[in-house]
Scaffold this motif. Structure first.
Motif, PDB file in Angstrom:
ATOM      1  N   THR A  91      38.193  26.028 -36.288  1.00 23.53           N
ATOM      2  CA  THR A  91      37.808  24.605 -36.787  1.00 23.53           C
ATOM      3  C   THR A  91      36.535  24.355 -36.073  1.00 23.53           C
ATOM      4  OG1 THR A  91      40.118  23.921 -36.807  1.00 23.53           O
ATOM      5  CG2 THR A  91      38.327  22.356 -36.757  1.00 23.53           C
ATOM      6  N   PRO A  92      35.368  24.708 -36.679  1.00 22.72           N
ATOM      7  CA  PRO A  92      34.164  24.326 -36.142  1.00 22.72           C
ATOM      8  C   PRO A  92      33.799  22.761 -35.751  1.00 22.72           C
ATOM      9  CG  PRO A  92      34.016  25.458 -38.299  1.00 22.72           C
ATOM     10  CD  PRO A  92      35.359  24.790 -38.212  1.00 22.72           C
ATOM     11  N   GLN A  93      33.227  22.375 -34.542  1.00 28.02           N
ATOM     12  CA  GLN A  93      32.923  21.429 -34.317  1.00 28.02           C
ATOM     13  C   GLN A  93      31.873  20.967 -34.948  1.00 28.02           C
ATOM     14  OE1 GLN A  93      33.360  20.481 -30.229  1.00 28.02           O
ATOM     15  NE2 GLN A  93      32.172  18.612 -30.015  1.00 28.02           N
ATOM     16  N   ALA A  94      30.909  21.923 -35.528  1.00 29.58           N
ATOM     17  CA  ALA A  94      29.820  21.425 -36.228  1.00 29.58           C
ATOM     18  C   ALA A  94      29.207  22.822 -36.919  1.00 29.58           C
ATOM     19  CB  ALA A  94      28.766  20.694 -35.525  1.00 29.58           C
ATOM     20  N   VAL A  95      28.788  22.682 -37.937  1.00 30.72           N
ATOM     21  CA  VAL A  95      28.072  24.011 -38.472  1.00 30.72           C
ATOM     22  C   VAL A  95      26.457  23.942 -38.496  1.00 30.72           C
ATOM     23  CG1 VAL A  95      27.970  25.291 -40.633  1.00 30.72           C
ATOM     24  CG2 VAL A  95      30.322  24.338 -39.917  1.00 30.72           C
ATOM     25  N   THR A  96      25.963  24.736 -37.982  1.00 31.21           N
ATOM     26  CA  THR A  96      24.560  24.963 -38.042  1.00 31.21           C
ATOM     27  C   THR A  96      23.959  25.434 -39.243  1.00 31.21           C
ATOM     28  OG1 THR A  96      24.182  27.357 -37.216  1.00 31.21           O
ATOM     29  CG2 THR A  96      24.867  25.683 -35.430  1.00 31.21           C
ATOM     30  N   ALA A  97      22.523  25.024 -39.392  1.00 27.11           N
ATOM     31  CA  ALA A  97      21.894  25.509 -40.436  1.00 27.11           C
ATOM     32  C   ALA A  97      20.806  26.306 -39.866  1.00 27.11           C
ATOM     33  CB  ALA A  97      21.200  24.300 -40.990  1.00 27.11           C
ATOM     34  N   VAL A  98      20.942  27.203 -38.962  1.00 27.53           N
ATOM     35  CA  VAL A  98      20.248  28.252 -38.509  1.00 27.53           C
ATOM     36  C   VAL A  98      20.237  29.692 -38.802  1.00 27.53           C
ATOM     37  CG1 VAL A  98      19.375  29.403 -36.326  1.00 27.53           C
ATOM     38  CG2 VAL A  98      19.764  27.119 -36.098  1.00 27.53           C
ATOM     39  N   GLU A  99      19.235  30.268 -39.058  1.00 25.48           N
ATOM     40  CA  GLU A  99      19.270  31.721 -39.561  1.00 25.48           C
ATOM     41  C   GLU A  99      18.245  32.356 -39.011  1.00 25.48           C
ATOM     42  OE1 GLU A  99      20.281  32.732 -44.021  1.00 25.48           O
ATOM     43  OE2 GLU A  99      17.888  33.453 -43.733  1.00 25.48           O
ATOM     44  N   VAL A 100      18.474  33.528 -38.175  1.00 25.94           N
ATOM     45  CA  VAL A 100      17.506  34.250 -37.431  1.00 25.94           C
ATOM     46  C   VAL A 100      17.029  35.515 -37.915  1.00 25.94           C
ATOM     47  CG1 VAL A 100      16.934  34.902 -35.026  1.00 25.94           C
ATOM     48  CG2 VAL A 100      18.486  32.701 -35.552  1.00 25.94           C
ATOM     49  N   ALA A 101      16.006  35.907 -38.069  1.00 23.26           N
ATOM     50  CA  ALA A 101      15.504  37.259 -38.374  1.00 23.26           C
ATOM     51  C   ALA A 101      15.450  37.988 -37.128  1.00 23.26           C
ATOM     52  CB  ALA A 101      14.227  37.149 -39.101  1.00 23.26           C
ATOM     53  N   LEU A 102      16.456  39.013 -36.856  1.00 28.89           N
ATOM     54  CA  LEU A 102      16.403  39.883 -35.987  1.00 28.89           C
ATOM     55  C   LEU A 102      15.335  41.115 -35.926  1.00 28.89           C
ATOM     56  CD1 LEU A 102      20.363  40.311 -35.159  1.00 28.89           C
ATOM     57  CD2 LEU A 102      18.613  38.513 -34.345  1.00 28.89           C
ATOM     58  N   HIS A 103      15.135  41.316 -37.260  1.00 27.75           N
ATOM     59  CA  HIS A 103      14.416  42.306 -37.734  1.00 27.75           C
ATOM     60  C   HIS A 103      14.149  42.005 -39.210  1.00 27.75           C
ATOM     61  CE1 HIS A 103      13.502  46.496 -39.481  1.00 27.75           C
ATOM     62  NE2 HIS A 103      13.154  46.796 -38.368  1.00 27.75           N
TER      63      HIS A 103
END
Length: 279
Positions: A91-103
């Motif tokens: 059960t998430p406390q909140a869901v983020t909108a983040v996406e990170v390019a590792l490469h």
């Protein structure tokens, strides 16, 4: 962990990684007395997908809109080849909108760095506690683009901090720090110093972020392999002691054909599946 294109499967590597849907897997790892490990590489016939459900053979992940429900029906790998069944509810406390390019070929998506989890599995694993949910997506083999990485997620008084440190094969490096609050807001931070600590039992090098003058320490060994370490690690961030999940992944070792042949013992291949006959 659910895989479409099972990145640690020797069978997927041997296939040339041309057909990820033909190498799907639900990996379960439990620790302590009665601990089990499952990583069955299944064929295309075992995969079903919809907008909110991932089904892999007899197991599935389902997003209800507020919870991720994981129904598990797997078989442990050698040496403990026994059923691993049950349910996990995150059960998430909140869901983020983040996406990170590792490469350019790889993306990390920290969906819910702060969550609650309920675990009810065979072998007596029944508990509730702090949870976490993320995902990685890629268009190339990890070992083709990275030599080494470490990742850590540490709870704090205000939320959580996540760190990704990597050495890419082209010689560039990644040094990422994120701070997430309990509403799901994410901001990039300057990480504290990268600090080396004791190697794993398989002598995989390990480091993580820590305040200057602090040496991180392993609080519990979770999973130890020739190329991979997962453990609980205690460190100090901004003066606050914290214990979180840490992983170290040596892709140089993973490239070795010897390591991949060793993995074949722990990762069985089951290409045939019928939902009608196995229902």
């Amino acid at each position: 962990m659910g895989f479409i294109g099972s990145v640690f499967s020797p069978w997927y590597a041997a296939s040339g990684r041309r057909d990820p849907q033909n190498h799907v897997c639900l990996n379960v790892a439990t620790y302590g007395p009665g601990g089990r490990f499952t990583m069955t590489d299944r064929g295309r016939s075992a995969l079903r997908q919809s907008s909110d459900t991932l089904t892999i053979g007899p197991s599935r992940m389902h997003w209800t809109g507020s919870q991720l429900i994981i129904d598990i029906d797997e078989i442990g790998s050698l040496p403990l080849v026994t059923p691993v069944k049950g349910q996990i509810i995150l059960t998430p406390q909140a869901v983020t909108a983040v996406e990170v390019a590792l490469h350019p070929n790889h993306v990390w998506r920290p969906f819910a760095p702060i969550a609650r989890i309920e675990v009810n599995l065979t072998q007596g694993h029944r508990w509730q506690g702090h949870g976490y949910f993320d995902a990685n997506f890629g268009t190339a083999a990890l070992e083709a683009d990275f030599d080494f990485w470490t990742w850590g997620r540490y709870p704090t008084a205000t939320g959580a901090q996540c760190f990704y440190d990597a050495t890419r094969r082209d010689g560039t490096t990644l040094a990422l720090g994120l701070e997430i609050d309990r509403r799901g807001a994410v901001r990039e931070i300057t990480p504290p110093p990268l600090t080396r600590f004791k190697r794993s039992l398989w002598q995989v090098a390990r480091d993580t972020r820590a305040d200057a003058g602090t040496t991180p320490k392993q609080a519990m060994n979770l999973l130890d392999a020739p190329f991979y370490s997962r453990s609980l690690v205690t460190t100090r961030l901004n003066g606050e002691p914290t214990t979180g999940v840490h992983e170290a992944l040596d892709l140089g070792r993973f490239r070795s054909p010897i390591v991949k042949s060793m993995l074949a013992v722990r990762v069985p291949r089951r290409s045939a599946w019928s939902f009608k006959t196995n229902a």
